[in-house]
Design a protein around this motif. Structure first.
Motif, PDB file in Angstrom:
ATOM      1  N   PRO A 159       4.594 -15.296   9.274  1.00  0.00           N
ATOM      2  CA  PRO A 159       5.158 -14.651   8.079  1.00  0.00           C
ATOM      3  C   PRO A 159       4.369 -14.911   6.791  1.00  0.00           C
ATOM      4  N   ALA A 160       3.410 -15.829   6.813  1.00  0.00           N
ATOM      5  CA  ALA A 160       2.573 -16.034   5.621  1.00  0.00           C
ATOM      6  C   ALA A 160       1.263 -15.252   5.706  1.00  0.00           C
ATOM      7  N   SER A 161       1.071 -14.446   6.748  1.00  0.00           N
ATOM      8  CA  SER A 161      -0.217 -13.758   6.944  1.00  0.00           C
ATOM      9  C   SER A 161      -0.675 -13.050   5.679  1.00  0.00           C
ATOM     10  N   SER A 162      -1.939 -13.260   5.343  1.00  0.00           N
ATOM     11  CA  SER A 162      -2.436 -12.707   4.085  1.00  0.00           C
ATOM     12  C   SER A 162      -2.467 -11.180   4.080  1.00  0.00           C
ATOM     13  N   ALA A 163      -2.483 -10.567   5.248  1.00  0.00           N
ATOM     14  CA  ALA A 163      -2.404  -9.102   5.299  1.00  0.00           C
ATOM     15  C   ALA A 163      -1.096  -8.610   4.696  1.00  0.00           C
ATOM     16  N   MET A 164      -0.035  -9.411   4.831  1.00  0.00           N
ATOM     17  CA  MET A 164       1.290  -8.977   4.389  1.00  0.00           C
ATOM     18  C   MET A 164       1.621  -9.396   2.961  1.00  0.00           C
ATOM     19  N   HIS A 165       0.888 -10.372   2.447  1.00  0.00           N
ATOM     20  CA  HIS A 165       1.161 -10.842   1.082  1.00  0.00           C
ATOM     21  C   HIS A 165       0.143 -10.309   0.083  1.00  0.00           C
ATOM     22  N   TYR A 166      -1.120 -10.297   0.496  1.00  0.00           N
ATOM     23  CA  TYR A 166      -2.187 -10.011  -0.466  1.00  0.00           C
ATOM     24  C   TYR A 166      -3.015  -8.781  -0.104  1.00  0.00           C
ATOM     25  N   THR A 189      -5.112 -12.718   8.799  1.00  0.00           N
ATOM     26  CA  THR A 189      -3.902 -13.366   9.309  1.00  0.00           C
ATOM     27  C   THR A 189      -3.899 -14.852   8.951  1.00  0.00           C
ATOM     28  N   GLU A 190      -4.578 -15.165   7.851  1.00  0.00           N
ATOM     29  CA  GLU A 190      -4.497 -16.497   7.248  1.00  0.00           C
ATOM     30  C   GLU A 190      -3.033 -16.906   7.172  1.00  0.00           C
ATOM     31  N   LYS A 201     -10.152 -16.236   1.066  1.00  0.00           N
ATOM     32  CA  LYS A 201     -10.774 -15.645   2.244  1.00  0.00           C
ATOM     33  C   LYS A 201     -10.044 -16.126   3.484  1.00  0.00           C
ATOM     34  N   PRO A 202      -9.570 -15.211   4.346  1.00  0.00           N
ATOM     35  CA  PRO A 202      -8.748 -15.669   5.477  1.00  0.00           C
ATOM     36  C   PRO A 202      -9.550 -16.455   6.519  1.00  0.00           C
ATOM     37  N   SER A 203      -8.908 -17.436   7.105  1.00  0.00           N
ATOM     38  CA  SER A 203      -9.517 -18.222   8.179  1.00  0.00           C
ATOM     39  C   SER A 203      -9.103 -17.686   9.548  1.00  0.00           C
ATOM     40  N   HIS A 204      -8.165 -16.735   9.555  1.00  0.00           N
ATOM     41  CA  HIS A 204      -7.762 -16.046  10.781  1.00  0.00           C
ATOM     42  C   HIS A 204      -7.763 -14.545  10.497  1.00  0.00           C
ATOM     43  N   ALA A 205      -8.119 -13.760  11.495  1.00  0.00           N
ATOM     44  CA  ALA A 205      -8.078 -12.305  11.323  1.00  0.00           C
ATOM     45  C   ALA A 205      -7.770 -11.640  12.651  1.00  0.00           C
TER      46      ALA A 205
END
Lengths: 395, 395
Positions: A94-101, A180-181, A188-192
């Motif tokens: 639920p914190a994935s950066s795709a969904m927040h930023y 998917t950070e 910069k995300p560490s997961h994608a």
């Protein structure tokens, strides 16, 4: 939902090096080193098969095929093996950066089945090059673009029955790339996660190729210098829905996006814009706004420019066009046609523009004007294999 | 992971009507009718409890509490019952509009534990009002803001042990709102998901309250007129990461976002910007850019303006400030302090700005200048309950 197999890359895959849009024409030669590989593809076939939809009145992008492609990346482990697996929900932190930023981007392309029953992609490397550029802007990791086309070809092969048997329908392909950070820092995300889904779509013009009406107002601006207007990042699109509603409120179907104090014409809805006219110097000209960072570099746009330049029948120009230019040309009877271009519709004629309280009527003989019709035919002839072209890549 | 109970709204909940930020001060009185209700809350308690982290060197937003709040909405069925349930991954359709078109927004707020062991929220209705505004811009459905604060209070109550016992730490609250439309058309979503996650965070200044260095360049623009810069939509943030990397490349920590040909100062990283100076007329003035649609309307920004106006000790002004203004004032020794403001840091002094190849040094006595220190103290005194204020809402 089982049956997991490692499948080697198909030996008779047509080489992308031979296509008109060679991978070597774009910059990142280094990205092959660390990328995922089609040779590592793991395929898990679905045990169930959904019924194919009736495409006649199908709403765009509402039905999906049986499989999807997913490829995960982590900063620590790099790219993982690509997987083709049953279409299904994604499980996301639920914190994935795709969904927040809005660390996200997508592409839009299609697979077409010809009368020869062969299935073709249209200039897929151009989508990959644009996707790589969007990824760089979104701070998502680089990948080997040719490997991704190969993975997509394999996905389409697995769902080959989903490519409609029709020269007015196709299988829409949606590559998507998410950060998917799993933390809330803006970084910069560490997961994608890169994934591709497939959706059979009917003709964009199934309900009749009526010219669209546009609302031109500078109240909302799609993109600006120093922003992301030339990348297919999600934020460009979500911000547009509100303006689209206002367009409908004013009795128009789409937004004509303006820019600057001189109300430059930039794009139409989610399409690039073309004006076919006699320009200020009296020259017959096909004009479209230049790729100055504000404009999405459309594959159809590029193809139209290349085709019409090859014809050599009129001037073809990437240039600024303002609403004043258009209004003046209409008044003087110099406008021949105006149309949007995009993967979904190929070309979509414009019939009316509401601007500063005035309805500007664009010439539209027989609903589908001559140049738009000719481009539609030439492009779909290539897409459906009726005309041989190195823009086609066999699946 | 079981134990599902319907829990009625707590009878002794402090009424938000009594707080300084009354819900009636914002427009949507109608949204109570169709909203979810805290009275319908369903609580499923986690059977496992994660260990609480050591907050000393914890990276912001990397650890999450045991529970989360989720509320689903569909166009057909309206808002569903709110659920508090174990923290875990979300299951999302791969076509969700949040992931393709940036139909997403978030808020940032905190719960603070005082020396009296009471837990407080800081002006939560201001977050709700801003969230409602972002939702309107993103074409996401309206909700009752007071009901959402109550749901958040209940979530914090359930995870009360996660609110740190420290006056330099807090529990960060992240409401998030996604379009979960399951199709690829760019349109108002017919499905949506509102959720809230909690993350314990240490002091922003645990590694020392060093003034930040900024890279000021007009190459990247955060927001523009006709865009979404005044809403907390994801697209504003993802687009900023690339510029942030360039700032680091130039030896700076954050981006000072400029706008326009005159290089107006707009924001600092993800913070609002304040300049404390003697202005052009020689008046002692605290200045911050006005809310003209480009600027995020920060809660801390608003609180700083209200506090300093109440003090009445110097001029407080929302006004345009350009880099030329700043450079001139620095040259003439008129700058006292410059700082960013935000929920994460409260205030964050600025020490240096790299602009057009020149390092502009901002006065920073003892690392934490006088006005910034005083604001930090006054605001945290309210947040941690050392000062009584109707800005505090008890959990």
């Amino acid at each position: 939902m089982a049956s997991v197999t490692a499948v080697p890359s198909s030996a008779n895959a047509p080489s992308l090096k031979g296509s008109g849009d060679d991978v070597s024409t774009s910059k990142g030669m280094e990205d092959s080193i660390h990328s995922f590989k089609v040779a590592d593809l793991v395929i898990e076939l679905s045990q169930t098969h959904k019924a194919k939809p009736d495409l006649t009145n199908l709403v765009f992008g509402t039905v999906f095929s049986d499989h999807m492609l997913t490829i995960e990346w982590t900063n620590a482990g790099g790219w993982q093996k690509p997987h083709i697996k049953p279409f299904g929900n994604l499980s996301l932190h639920p914190a994935s950066s795709a969904m927040h930023y809005g660390v996200q981007l997508f592409e839009g392309m299609k697979a077409y089945r010809g009368a020869d029953d062969k299935v073709r992609l249209f200039r897929p490397m151009l989508n990959m090059n644009r996707m790589a550029k969007s990824a760089e802007r979104a701070c998502l990791p680089a990948f080997d673009r040719a490997e991704l086309v190969e993975c997509i070809r394999r996905l389409v092969q697995v769902d080959l029955e989903w490519v409609p048997q029709s020269d007015s329908a196709s299988l829409y392909i949606r590559p998507t790339f998410l950060g998917t950070e799993r933390s809330l820092g803006v970084k910069k995300p560490s997961h994608a996660l890169l994934y591709v889904i497939l959706s059979p779509v009917g003709s964009f013009f199934s309900t009749g190729a009526k010219p669209v009406s546009l609302w031109a107002d500078s109240k909302y601006i799609r993109a600006w210098r120093g922003g992301t207007g030339d990348c297919k990042m999600g934020g460009n699109y979500g911000a547009s829905i509100y303006a689209q509603h206002e367009a409908v409120h004013y009795g128009c179907q789409q937004v004509l996006w303006l820019y600057g104090d001189d109300h430059q014409i930039t794009e139409v809805g989610t399409m690039n814009m073309f004006l076919f006219w006699n320009n200020e110097k009296g020259e017959e000209e096909l004009a479209t706004p230049p790729l100055d960072g504000l404009i999405l570099p459309g594959i159809t746009r590029q193809s139209i420019l290349e085709l019409t330049r090859k014809w050599g029948e009129f001037k073809v120009c990437e240039r600024y066009l303002t609403m004043a230019d258009l209004r003046c040309a209409l008044k003087e009877g110099r406008v021949k046609e105006m149309f949007g271009s995009g993967t979904a519709c190929v070309v979509s004629p414009v019939g009316r523009i509401l601007y500063q309280g005035e309805n500007l009527h664009i010439p539209c003989q027989e609903d589908f004007p001559q140049l738009a019709s000719r481009l539609m035919k030439e492009l779909t002839d290539i897409q459906y294999g009726r005309t041989q072209s190195d823009w086609s890549v066999l699946v």
